[in-house]
Design an enzyme around this catalytic site. Structure first.
Site, mmCIF file in Angstrom:
data_model
loop_
_atom_site.group_PDB
_atom_site.id
_atom_site.type_symbol
_atom_site.label_atom_id
_atom_site.label_comp_id
_atom_site.label_asym_id
_atom_site.label_seq_id
_atom_site.Cartn_x
_atom_site.Cartn_y
_atom_site.Cartn_z
ATOM 1 N N LYS A 133 0.836 -1.211 0.000
ATOM 2 C CA LYS A 133 0.000 0.000 0.000
ATOM 3 C C LYS A 133 0.870 1.260 0.000
ATOM 4 C CE LYS A 133 -1.858 1.778 3.942
ATOM 5 N NZ LYS A 133 -1.600 3.224 4.039
ATOM 6 N N ASN A 134 1.851 1.296 0.887
ATOM 7 C CA ASN A 134 2.619 2.534 1.029
ATOM 8 C C ASN A 134 3.624 2.755 -0.100
ATOM 9 O OD1 ASN A 134 1.162 3.043 3.270
ATOM 10 N ND2 ASN A 134 2.816 2.685 4.751
ATOM 11 N N CYS B 46 -6.313 13.729 11.942
ATOM 12 C CA CYS B 46 -6.331 12.302 11.659
ATOM 13 C C CYS B 46 -6.327 11.563 12.978
ATOM 14 C CB CYS B 46 -5.106 11.984 10.820
ATOM 15 S SG CYS B 46 -4.443 10.373 11.008
ATOM 16 N N ARG C 216 -0.423 15.186 12.531
ATOM 17 C CA ARG C 216 0.219 14.914 11.244
ATOM 18 C C ARG C 216 0.363 16.162 10.363
ATOM 19 N NH1 ARG C 216 -1.770 8.981 9.296
ATOM 20 N NH2 ARG C 216 0.275 8.844 8.428
ATOM 21 N N ASP D 246 3.910 1.096 11.991
ATOM 22 C CA ASP D 246 2.750 0.402 11.423
ATOM 23 C C ASP D 246 2.627 -1.046 11.901
ATOM 24 O OD1 ASP D 246 1.955 2.661 10.110
ATOM 25 O OD2 ASP D 246 2.625 2.041 8.125
ATOM 26 N N ARG E 32 -8.983 -0.175 4.034
ATOM 27 C CA ARG E 32 -8.059 0.779 3.422
ATOM 28 C C ARG E 32 -6.707 0.131 3.136
ATOM 29 N NH1 ARG E 32 -6.563 4.885 7.094
ATOM 30 N NH2 ARG E 32 -5.040 5.053 5.458
HETATM 31 C C1 UD1 Z 1 3.739 7.105 6.071
HETATM 32 C C2 UD1 Z 1 2.898 5.874 5.899
HETATM 33 C C3 UD1 Z 1 2.292 5.444 7.248
HETATM 34 C C4 UD1 Z 1 3.397 5.269 8.280
HETATM 35 C C5 UD1 Z 1 4.270 6.504 8.344
HETATM 36 C C6 UD1 Z 1 5.491 6.340 9.246
HETATM 37 C C7 UD1 Z 1 2.088 6.100 3.647
HETATM 38 C C8 UD1 Z 1 0.939 6.331 2.735
HETATM 39 N N1 UD1 Z 1 1.834 6.166 4.955
HETATM 40 O O1 UD1 Z 1 2.865 8.147 6.532
HETATM 41 O O2 UD1 Z 1 1.622 4.195 7.041
HETATM 42 O O3 UD1 Z 1 2.820 5.063 9.545
HETATM 43 O O4 UD1 Z 1 4.761 6.828 7.023
HETATM 44 O O5 UD1 Z 1 6.222 5.227 8.895
HETATM 45 O O6 UD1 Z 1 3.190 5.813 3.215
HETATM 46 N N2 UD1 Z 1 5.603 15.031 10.199
HETATM 47 C C9 UD1 Z 1 5.817 16.366 10.446
HETATM 48 N N3 UD1 Z 1 5.789 17.229 9.390
HETATM 49 C C10 UD1 Z 1 5.580 16.807 8.108
HETATM 50 C C11 UD1 Z 1 5.378 15.434 7.866
HETATM 51 C C12 UD1 Z 1 5.392 14.560 8.948
HETATM 52 O O7 UD1 Z 1 6.011 16.773 11.583
HETATM 53 O O8 UD1 Z 1 5.577 17.637 7.196
HETATM 54 C C13 UD1 Z 1 5.585 14.085 11.351
HETATM 55 C C14 UD1 Z 1 4.219 13.411 11.488
HETATM 56 O O9 UD1 Z 1 3.339 14.200 12.221
HETATM 57 C C15 UD1 Z 1 4.573 12.133 12.204
HETATM 58 C C16 UD1 Z 1 5.970 11.814 11.656
HETATM 59 O O10 UD1 Z 1 6.462 13.019 11.081
HETATM 60 O O11 UD1 Z 1 4.659 12.333 13.576
HETATM 61 C C17 UD1 Z 1 5.969 10.714 10.604
HETATM 62 O O12 UD1 Z 1 5.203 11.101 9.501
HETATM 63 P P1 UD1 Z 1 5.550 10.652 8.021
HETATM 64 O O13 UD1 Z 1 6.822 9.866 8.009
HETATM 65 O O14 UD1 Z 1 5.452 11.836 7.130
HETATM 66 O O15 UD1 Z 1 4.349 9.671 7.719
HETATM 67 P P2 UD1 Z 1 3.356 9.674 6.489
HETATM 68 O O16 UD1 Z 1 4.100 9.909 5.214
HETATM 69 O O17 UD1 Z 1 2.172 10.496 6.796
#
Ligand code: UD1
Length: 430
Positions: free
Chosen positions: A31-32, A128, A133, A317, A409
């Site tokens: 998925k990711n 969320c 996030r 995850d 999902r």
């Molecule tokens: C992706 C995965 C999700 C997984 C996560 C962490 C997908 C579609 N989803 O989510 O399943 O749990 O990686 O392995 O691939 N953050 C910030 N600022 C930002 C972006 C992120 O502070 O601009 C923080 C988030 O709030 C969170 C952490 O960074 O606490 C990790 O987020 P991120 O690695 O971006 O996860 P996703 O890409 O949303």
């Protein structure tokens, strides 16, 4: 079905616990990996992209629908796991709220739209279930590449009328989504981009491989520095998605918890090192070969301590699924969540089934119990939902899991795969 702002699933899962899982299960595409790769098809000109091993998931339907709203032609053969995306013409750069709110990963279209069209307008993803996030790291990356960002009226607008320019970018935290968005945008920026402290997940490597097949020049994906040499044009191409390490990990835990013996075809042990290490520590036997991983367990597992970290650390995850296993393991263990705030929603649900768990900030203390008892619980998010299914597989009596749209999902054919392994699980209308 939508009721106000709350999406309700009319179906639930009924599980009768106590069946040992045995046999063979085949893992679907990740998925990711597929979500950013579908977003990246927006960069493909001249010919369509054909993606293989695409899992039949709600999230895949949602992002495909987002692409259609942009004027892209997409057709998904769910039985054949093949998705055709023709992005030769894009007639809109705007993603609406009704789709973005269903899935935060919709925000992954911003990087490719900016690169391809010089502008993008996307509804703010909003909150969320597992924390606020934010998307600040994505936006800082776009700004560094020369985009102007404007936030207002519930939308984020980005524009780069003169085109994007390569830059040196350091990520304060190795965000998966920000790394992917920056990779896609920088692939068509003028000059070189150096991305420091990027996420190193296998899904990042898969995206970079697909972009390279499209004609991009990306080096170092999967390490702590990625270099991208921008190209003026990328072309749609055929690509096969990697297997889902989290789906594989979930079946590994299911085999361990039920004291079963399951061969998990397509599981890539290289991607599952921390999960394998912790399962071994819990007393589970793991045999790896070129096509997959065999997981067997002949006695009650022991609790372990886990701490989630960005890859190659223990994946957030898999945290909820491990918590379900620890809830019925021998001894006490600690689960520390460092990646997301507020990712312990499954704790209250597990406690309803008789688990002994206490939360203290970002750490949960789990005292393993001999047995859980089946009852009505809900999937509070995708992986929490998986944890409730795992708990149901070993609980006494019947467990009913509601809100299963969360599970749909991210798990391709969950019920069929578990039934194939001998579980007593079915999907019914509420
Ligand atoms: C992706 C995965 C999700 C997984 C996560 C962490 C997908 C579609 N989803 O989510 O399943 O749990 O990686 O392995 O691939 N953050 C910030 N600022 C930002 C972006 C992120 O502070 O601009 C923080 C988030 O709030 C969170 C952490 O960074 O606490 C990790 O987020 P991120 O690695 O971006 O996860 P996703 O890409 O949303």
């Amino acid at each position: 079905m939508f009721l106000g702002d709350v999406e309700l699933s009319m179906e639930k899962l009924i599980i009768n616990g106590g069946h040992r899982l045995e046999g063979h299960v085949k893992i679907s595409g990740a998925k990711n990996a597929v979500l950013p790769i579908i977003a990246a098809t927006l960069l493909g000109q001249d010919q369509p992209s054909i993606l293989d091993e695409v899992p039949a998931l709600e999230d895949v339907h949602t992002i495909t629908e987002v692409l259609r709203k942009l004027g892209v032609k997409a057709s998904f053969d769910t039985a054949g796991h093949q998705l055709h995306v023709d992005s030769t013409a894009i007639d809109s750069c705007e993603a609406p709220y009704d789709l973005v709110r269903k899935m935060r990963a919709s925000f992954l279209i911003m990087g490719p739209l900016l690169a391809r069209c010089g502008k993008a307008k996307i509804s703010l993803p909003g909150g969320c279930a597992i924390g606020t996030r934010p998307i600040d790291l994505h936006l800082k990356g776009f700004e560094a590449l020369g985009a102007d960002i404007h936030i207002g009226h519930g939308f984020i607008e980005a524009s780069a009328p003169e085109g994007l320019k390569g830059a040196k970018i350091y990520l304060d935290f190795p965000s998966v989504g920000a790394t992917e968005n920056i990779l896609m945008a920088a692939s068509m920026a003028e000059g070189q981009t150096v991305l420091e402290n990027p996420a190193q997940e296998p899904e990042i490597v898969d995206l970079a491989n697909y972009l390279n097949v499209m004609g991009a020049k990306i080096r170092g994906a999967g390490t702590n520095v990625i270099k991208i040499e921008g190209r003026p044009k990328l072309t749609g191409r055929a690509y096969t998605i990697i297997p889902d390490r989290i789906e594989a990990g979930t079946y590994m835990v299911a085999a361990a918890m039920t004291q079963g013996n399951v061969y998990i075809e397509n599981a890539i042990s290289e991607h599952l090192k921390p999960v394998i290490a912790k399962l071994k520590e819990a007393g589970v036997t793991i045999e790896e070969d070129i096509d997959g991983i065999r997981v067997s367990c002949s006695k009650r597992t022991k609790t372990v301590d886990i701490k989630t970290m960005p890859y190659p650390g223990f994946p957030t995850d898999m945290q909820a699924q491990f918590m379900a296993m620890m809830a019925v393991s021998e001894g006490n263990g600690l689960v520390t969540e460092t990646v997301f705030e507020n990712r312990f929603m499954h704790v209250d649900e597990l406690k309803r089934m008789g688990a002994h768990i206490r939360i203290d900030g970002r750490t949960s203390m789990v005292e393993g119990v001999e047995r859980l008892t089946g009852c009505q619980v809900k999937a509070t998010d995708l992986r929490a939902g998986a944890a409730m299914v795992l708990a149901g597989l070993v609980a006494d009596g019947e467990t009913q899991v509601g809100y299963i749209h969360h599970i749909d999902r991210g798990y391709d054919n969950l019920v069929e795969k578990l039934v194939g392994l001998g579980a007593d699980i079915r999907r019914v209308d509420q």
